[in-house]
Design an enzyme around this catalytic site. Structure first.
Site, PDB file in Angstrom:
ATOM      1  CG  ASP A  51      -1.698  -1.283   1.362  1.00 51.05           C
ATOM      2  OD1 ASP A  51      -2.296  -1.681   0.355  1.00 51.05           O
ATOM      3  OD2 ASP A  51      -1.706  -1.888   2.447  1.00 51.05           O
ATOM      4  CB  SER A  70       1.624   6.486   2.775  1.00 45.15           C
ATOM      5  OG  SER A  70       0.678   5.754   3.535  1.00 45.15           O
ATOM      6  NE  ARG A  71      -0.023   2.629  -4.381  1.00 42.66           N
ATOM      7  CZ  ARG A  71       1.076   1.908  -4.373  1.00 42.66           C
ATOM      8  NH1 ARG A  71       1.305   1.096  -3.364  1.00 42.66           N
ATOM      9  NH2 ARG A  71       1.945   1.983  -5.348  1.00 42.66           N
ATOM     10  CB  VAL A  72      -3.228   4.410   4.230  1.00 43.79           C
ATOM     11  CG1 VAL A  72      -4.192   4.767   5.352  1.00 43.79           C
ATOM     12  CG2 VAL A  72      -3.295   2.923   3.942  1.00 43.79           C
TER      13      VAL A  72
END
Length: 755
Positions: free
Chosen positions: A593, A618-620
Site C-alpha cells: 500500500d 503512502s496510499r492510505v
C-alpha cells in the site's frame, strides 16, 4: 397373433417389465440374428425370481437363475485340471451379498476339490455391491459369476451370433491372476501368527485393497507384543508402543482443554478409551541431495504436508508428480540415504504459538535459539493460511507511528497497512524498521522481527539493541540466518506471520518486519530450480509473485466482531543501484500500500533517514494520521519539492538573489529538521512542535550544524513552559489556532533567548 402384418412377434417373460434400454438391446439382437424386424411383447411371469426368457418362433432363450446355476455347475465339472500349489492357508473366499446355503457350498467345495485336489476351508465375505451372483477366490485364481459378468457375456453373444440358431450357454468367467512381485504383505512380530490369524489378516487386506496379497513373516524378537503389517507402502501397527502413543495423545488433548483439576477427566478418558490399529503411509527415498529429497509412494500426501525421515529430520512437500514427490528438508541430509523410510504426519507445516514467545528468539520451526529454555505453546498455527476476507476487515484508520518525522508527517502508516521499505544496500532500511519497533514502547503493540538470510552477527546486534532499549518485552525475533538451509529461509516469513495472526486474533495490534524479501525470493528460486521447475524472468519461477502476495495479503485490520486486531507489515526489499524497476521490487510495490524509498545519495550526504520525498508514497494517506498531524504538516512536501528543484538550479549559477537564497536556506533548515539519530524516535506531539516551528521559518537563521541540538532544546523548552500543549493535543487530537499560536510564540521566544 401379431400386431403388425409386416413384423414377427418375440415374447419376453419376466417378473419385472424391462426398461427402454433393455428393449432396444433385445430388439437389436433379434434384428442382427434374424435379419428382420420384430415386435416385442411382454408377459408378466410372477414365478420368475430374476432374469428372463425369450421365445422367438421355435427358439427358446433362457436367462433365468435356474438355467444359470445349471450351466455354472456343468462348467465347473468340465473345467480342465490344473496343477496348482494351493495357498498356504488353503482358504477359498466367497464374496456375495447373501451367504450361500449348504447345497451351494457343497457344490463349490466339490468344484474346488476336483480342480485343485485339496480340501479348502470356505470363508464368506459379505459385499452388498455384488448383486445376483458371487465371486470365488482360490489362491491367486479368481472366478466371477456376478450380474455384471452375465450382462457382459450376453451382450458379446448378441453381437457375435448373427445368423446362428445355436442357443447361448452361460459360462463362468475365470480370471487367473498370476502373483505380482509387489503383491506382498509383510507381518513383523516376535511370534509367527496362527493360521486363523493369517486368515483374518487376509480378510482385512481383501476388504481394503480388493485383492489377496502373499503374506510373508519377519521375526523381530524386540517386539514384546503385537505385530506390524506392511501392505505396499501402507503401514499398520498394533503394538504396545502404538497403543501408549494413542493414549498419550488422548490425554494431551484432554489437558489442553482445561486448566483446573484434570484427574477425573484423565480417569474418564482412560475408561472410555479403546485402542485402535495405528495406520500410516510410508514412502522411500529415491534420491537425496542439496536439501531436496525425491520420494516414491505416499500417494495421498498433500502439498505443504510435513514428513518425518528416519533420522528425525522433518521435511515439507513442495512438488507433486505422478510417480514421485519432491520434499524440501529442514535439516541436514547426511544421515538420509537412498531407500530410507519416510512417514507422513498428516499435519500441514506450522509453528507453535503462544504469549510466552514474546521476548524470545526462535527459528522458523518455533524452536528457541536464545538459550533461555523451552517455550510453552498454546496451540499450533499453520504457516500457510488464507488471508482474511473483505467482510472480515475494516478500513485502516489508526496510525502506526514510526517516530520518524519524515515518515509520520508525509507518508503515514496505518495499523493494518503494508508499507514497503526499499533501497540499496547500506541505506538504513533496517534502521527505519528498528526505530519503528522502538517507538511502539507503551503502545500495546506486539512487534515481530523476521530475519531472512541475514548474518548471524547482524541479528545478534539487533537483538542487543532491542534489549538495551527495553523493547524485548513486547517483541520477538524469528531468525533464519544466511547459514541456514534455503527451506528454512523460505518458511521464515510465513512462520512469523502465523505468530502475528495468533496475537491479531486475540485483539492485539501487531507490527511485523520482513528483512528482507529479496533474500526470501532468492531462497525460493534455489528451491524451485532444485525441484526442476521452469525458470522465468531472472531465473525466478512463475509463481514468485504469488509467493509474496499470499504472505502480505494476510496483513489486515480485522473487524470489531473479530476483535479489531491488526497486522501491520513492513517488508524490506534491496535494490541494485537504485533500480526499482527490477522484477522483485516491482512485484512487491504492486502488492503493498505504498513504499518508502531510501536514496543512496541522500544517505551518503548525511540525510538520515534518507527518504526520497518524490518516489515515496503512502496510499492510505491522511486516514492514518490524527488531525493535529495533518494540520501541522501543512505545505511541507511542496516546500521540499521546491527546494530540491532550486538546489539543482543552484549548481549552474553562482549569483543568486536574496529571495532565492532565503528559499534555499529555508529548504536546508527543513531537511535538517527531518534528520534523526538512530534509536531516538519522536512522539507525535514532539513532531508537531517541530513541524509548526520549522514551517514558520523559526530555524532559518540557525546555523545548519546547530539545528540538530536546537530542535531537542526547543522541545524541552515548550514542554517546560507550556505543558498543557502536549496534554491538549493528546486529549483532543487537534491542533487549534490557539495551540499553534502558543507554539510559534514559544519558538520565537526560544530563538530570541538562544541568540
Amino acid at each position: 397373433m401379431t400386431l403388425n402384418n409386416t413384423k414377427k412377434v418375440a415374447i419376453l417373460k419376466s417378473s419385472i417389465r424391462p426398461n427402454d434400454k433393455q428393449k432396444t438391446d433385445i430388439l437389436e439382437f433379434l434384428k442382427k440374428k434374424y435379419n428382420e424386424e420384430f415386435d416385442l411383447q411382454f408377459v408378466l411371469n410372477p414365478d420368475g425370481k430374476d432374469g428372463f426368457t425369450l421365445d422367438v418362433e421355435d427358439m427358446h432363450y433362457d436367462w433365468s437363475n435356474d438355467a444359470i446355476i445349471e450351466n455354472q455347475v456343468k462348467m465347473m465339472r468340465n473345467l480342465p485340471k490344473e496343477d496348482k500349489e494351493p495357498s498356504k492357508g488353503r482358504v477359498a473366499v466367497i464374496t456375495s451379498a447373501t451367504k450361500p446355503d449348504e447345497k451351494q457350498e457343497d457344490e463349490i467345495r466339490q468344484f474346488i476339490k476336483n480342480k485343485y485336489k485339496h480340501d479348502y476351508e470356505i470363508q464368506f465375505v459379505m459385499d452388498v455391491n455384488v448383486v445376483n451372483g458371487f465371486t470365488l477366490d482360490v489362491g491367486y485364481d479368481h472366478y466371477d459369476w456376478t450380474m455384471d459378468t452375465k450382462i457382459e457375456k450376453l451382450l458379446q453373444a448378441m453381437k457375435q451370433s448373427q445368423g446362428s440358431t445355436k442357443e447361448y450357454a452361460f459360462t463362468v468367467k475365470e480370471e487367473v491372476a498370476m502373483p505380482k512381485k509387489d503383491l506382498v504383505a509383510v507381518i513383523t512380530s516376535a511370534i509367527r501368527p496362527t493360521d486363523q490369524q493369517e486368515i483374518n489378516i487376509q480378510k482385512f487386506i481383501k476388504k481394503k485393497y480388493g485383492k489377496f496379497y502373499d503374506l510373508r513373516f519377519i521375526e523381530d524378537l524386540s517386539m514384546e507384543s503385537g505385530f506390524m503389517l506392511d501392505v505396499g507402502l501402507d503401514h499398520y501397527e498394533w503394538t504396545m508402543d502404538s497403543m501408549i502413543e494413542q493414549l498419550v495423545n488422548v490425554w494431551r488433548n484432554t489437558t489442553a482443554q482445561v486448566d483446573d483439576n484434570i484427574i477425573p477427566l484423565l480417569k474418564d478418558s482412560l475408561t472410555n478409551w479403546t485402542p485402535k490399529v495405528y495406520e500410516e503411509q510410508i514412502g522411500k527415498v529415491l534420491a537425496i541431495g542439496d536439501g531436496i529429497a525425491t520420494i516414491s509412494g505416499l500417494g495421498d500426501v498433500c502439498y505443504g504436508e510435513i514428513l518425518n525421515f528416519c533420522d528425525g529430520t522433518k521435511g515439507m512437500v513442495q512438488d507433486l508428480q505422478k510417480d514421485y514427490i519432491g520434499c524440501v528438508l529442514f535439516g541436514d541430509d547426511r544421515d538420509i540415504l537412498q531407500g530410507s523410510v519416510v512417514k507422513r504426519t498428516g499435519r500441514m507445516a506450522g509453528i507453535p504459538v503462544g504469549d510466552e514467545f514474546i521476548g524470545r528468539v526462535i527459528d522458523p520451526l518455533g524452536t528457541p535459539i536464545d538459550g533461555k529454555g523451552e517455550i510453552n505453546a498454546v496451540r499450533y498455527n499453520m504457516i500457510e493460511k488464507p488471508a482474511p476476507s473483505i467482510i472480515d476487515r475494516q478500513p485502516v484508520n489508526r496510525p502506526m507511528e514510526t517516530g520518524l518525522i519524515a515518515i509520520d508527517s508525509m507518508f503515514p502508516i496505518g495499523r493494518g497497512q503494508r508499507e514497503l521499505i526499499i533501497g540499496d544496500r547500506q541505506t538504513g532500511k533496517t534502521t527505519v524498521a528498528l526505530d519503528t519497533i522502538l517507538n511502539q514502547k507503551g503502545k500495546d503493540v506486539i512487534c515481530i522481527y523476521v530475519a531472512i538470510g541475514q548474518k548471524a552477527s547482524s541479528v545478534a546486534q539487533i537483538v542487543e539493541t532491542l534489549r538495551k532499549n527495553d523493547a524485548l518485552k513486547y517483541s520477538l525475533v524469528v531468525c533464519a540466518t544466511a547459514s541456514d538451509a534455503a527451506p528454512i529461509q523460505y518458511i521464515a516469513p510465513y512462520a512469523g506471520c502465523a505468530l502475528g495472526e495468533y496475537f491479531m486474533e486475540n485483539g492485539k495490534d501487531v507490527l511485523i518486519v520482513y528483512d528482507d524479501l529479496s533474500k526470501h525470493a532468492v531462497a525460493y528460486r534455489s528451491l524451485s530450480l532444485l525441484l526442476e521447475r521452469s525458470p522465468g524472468r531472472e531465473a525466478y519461477p512463475g509463481d514468485v509473485f504469488y509467493l509474496h502476495s499470499r504472505l502480505l495479503e494476510r496483513s489486515a485490520h480485522l473487524s470489531d466482531e473479530l476483535g479489531g486486531g491488526s497486522i501491520t507489515a513492513l517488508p524490506i526489499v534491496e535494490t541494485q543501484a537504485g533500480d526499482v524497476s527490477a522484477y522483485i521490487p516491482t512485484n512487491i510495490i504492486s502488492i503493498t500500500d505504498g513504499q518508502i524509498f531510501l536514496e543512496s545519495d541522500l544517505f551518503f550526504a548525511g540525510q538520515r533517514p534518507a527518504v526520497n520525498v518524490g518516489l515515496s508514497v503512502s496510499r492510505v494517506g491522511g486516514d492514518a494520521q490524527i488531525k493535529a498531524m495533518k494540520q501541522a504538516t501543512g505545505t511541507l512536501r511542496l516546500d521540499l519539492a521546491q527546494y530540491r528543484e532550486m538546489e539543482v538550479f543552484m549548481q549552474f549559477s553562482s549569483d543568486l538573489d536574496d529571495a532565492t537564497k532565503a528559499q534555499l536556506q529555508y529548504g536546508q533548515s527543513l531537511m535538517r529538521i527531518l534528520r534523526q539519530k538512530q534509536a531516538t524516535p519522536f512522539s507525535q506531539t514532539e513532531q508537531i512542535i517541530l513541524l509548526v516551528s520549522a514551517l514558520n521559518r523559526n530555524f532559518m537563521n540557525v546555523k545548519l550544524n546547530q539545528i540538530d541540538s536546537k530542535k531537542y532544546e526547543l522541545i524541552n523548552y515548550v514542554k517546560e513552559h507550556a505543558p498543557e500543549i502536549e496534554q491538549e493535543i493528546v486529549h483532543t487530537g487537534k491542533l487549534t489556532n490557539e495551540i499553534k499560536s502558543k507554539i510559534i510564540g514559544l519558538a520565537n521566544q526560544f530563538m530570541a533567548e538562544g541568540k
